[in-house]
Design a protein around this motif. Structure first.
Motif, PDB file in Angstrom:
ATOM      1  N   ASP A   1       0.858  -1.188   0.000  1.00 12.56           N
ATOM      2  CA  ASP A   1       0.000   0.000   0.000  1.00 12.56           C
ATOM      3  C   ASP A   1       0.892   1.235   0.000  1.00 12.56           C
ATOM      4  N   GLY A   2       0.305   2.378  -0.379  1.00 10.45           N
ATOM      5  CA  GLY A   2       0.994   3.650  -0.248  1.00 10.45           C
ATOM      6  C   GLY A   2       1.649   4.196  -1.489  1.00 10.45           C
ATOM      7  N   ALA A   3       1.540   3.502  -2.631  1.00  8.44           N
ATOM      8  CA  ALA A   3       2.190   4.001  -3.847  1.00  8.44           C
ATOM      9  C   ALA A   3       1.658   5.373  -4.239  1.00  8.44           C
ATOM     10  N   GLU A   4       0.392   5.629  -3.957  1.00  8.32           N
ATOM     11  CA  GLU A   4      -0.212   6.899  -4.359  1.00  8.32           C
ATOM     12  C   GLU A   4       0.295   8.071  -3.518  1.00  8.32           C
ATOM     13  N   THR A   5       0.847   7.796  -2.347  1.00  8.74           N
ATOM     14  CA  THR A   5       1.338   8.860  -1.471  1.00  8.74           C
ATOM     15  C   THR A   5       2.866   8.930  -1.424  1.00  8.74           C
ATOM     16  N   GLY A   6       3.542   7.909  -1.910  1.00 10.43           N
ATOM     17  CA  GLY A   6       4.990   7.870  -1.830  1.00 10.43           C
ATOM     18  C   GLY A   6       5.513   7.338  -0.510  1.00 10.43           C
ATOM     19  N   GLU A   7       4.616   6.982   0.405  1.00  9.28           N
ATOM     20  CA  GLU A   7       5.000   6.379   1.679  1.00  9.28           C
ATOM     21  C   GLU A   7       4.627   4.900   1.598  1.00  9.28           C
TER      22      GLU A   7
END
Length: 285
Positions: free
Chosen positions: A57-63
């Motif tokens: 998870d988190g690819a959309e936020t960069g985290e």
């Protein structure tokens, strides 16, 4: 003669101190390094150490939340893509080109911070690969969506008598269809708990009862809710030549407090992500 005596005495004193183990550590008084995120684990190897992970998870936020492939259940990492060199399928890319479900090779120094999830101390590069056509892409994202949908359904089951939500969520993906590793399942559980401000516990009904969380005699979990996904029928089939998963899902608080998603179907779309599914029927007890 005086000089000779002084030299002999000095050598004897050094030998005595060495025998007593009185040596100064090259690390200083602390004897090691520390960080607010955790202590250093292992020794620094080379900048060519590579850990292969799945983006949970988190690819959309960069985290990014990463699960180490072929690793132990605790091989879960948090990683910020800010300022990192990124490639996708061997081509120079940007962090915005990453997607949940991709596999990544994290090149790093070999030092890992012992937080949970863990963190790489020095990252050199991030090399991502798009899953091959037909592979289970972002299956972690599918189960996170199912768990979130269950959380939002009949929300009263998530609450405490004095107000607020339950401090614990149990997540049982042991019977879920697909090819998730134990590490990926643990990462899904941790993220689900984090998103809802609860501590995630992995385990079956019996395992959580043995650990003292669920009251097996009263059939009740006073301060938690158990979420589970299980394969239904022939769980991995094909619809119009596309891979299909069929499953059931439920949230359970007690013998008279549960909600069920039955006969769920998820068809792998040609875009390559498992995110949409249909529910055959719903029930409450």
């Amino acid at each position: 003669m005086k000089k000779v005596r002084i030299t002999i005495l000095s050598l004897a004193l050094c030998a005595f101190l060495a025998a007593c183990g009185q040596a100064v550590s090259p690390l200083g008084d602390g004897g090691g390094a520390s960080s607010s995120a955790g202590t250093l684990k292992g020794e620094t190897l080379s900048t060519e150490t590579v850990t292969v992970c799945r983006i949970v998870d988190g690819a959309e936020t960069g985290e990014l939340l990463l699960a180490e492939l072929n690793g132990a259940e605790n091989g879960i990492y948090l990683l910020s893509t800010k300022g990192l060199p990124v490639t996708v399928d061997g081509q120079s890319a940007h962090a915005e080109d990453l997607a949940d479900g991709m596999t990544v090779e994290v090149e790093h120094s070999g030092t890992v911070l012992e937080s949970y999830p863990a963190q790489f101390a020095q990252i050199v590069s991030l090399r991502a690969k798009t899953p091959a056509n037909g592979d289970y892409n972002d299956l972690c994202g599918l189960w996170l969506k199912v768990l979130d949908d269950l959380w939002s359904t009949d929300p009263g089951l998530n609450g405490m008598e004095g107000g607020g939500t339950v401090p614990y969520v149990g997540v049982d993906l042991s019977g879920a269809p697909g090819d998730l590793t134990e590490t990926e399942k643990a990462a899904v559980a941790w993220q689900f708990g984090r998103l809802h401000g609860a501590q995630a516990l992995t385990g079956t009904f019996d395992e959580l009862a043995e650990q003292g969380f669920i009251d097996k005699e009263r059939l009740f979990w006073e301060d938690g809710v158990l979420f589970s996904v299980t394969a239904e029928g022939q769980s991995e089939t094909a619809t119009y030549s596309l891979p299909t998963l069929t499953f059931d899902a439920q949230k359970w608080r007690g013998g008279d407090g549960a909600y069920f998603f039955s006969d769920c179907v998820c068809v792998w779309p040609e875009s390559g992500t498992w995110t949409e599914y249909s529910i055959g029927s719903e029930a409450i007890s």
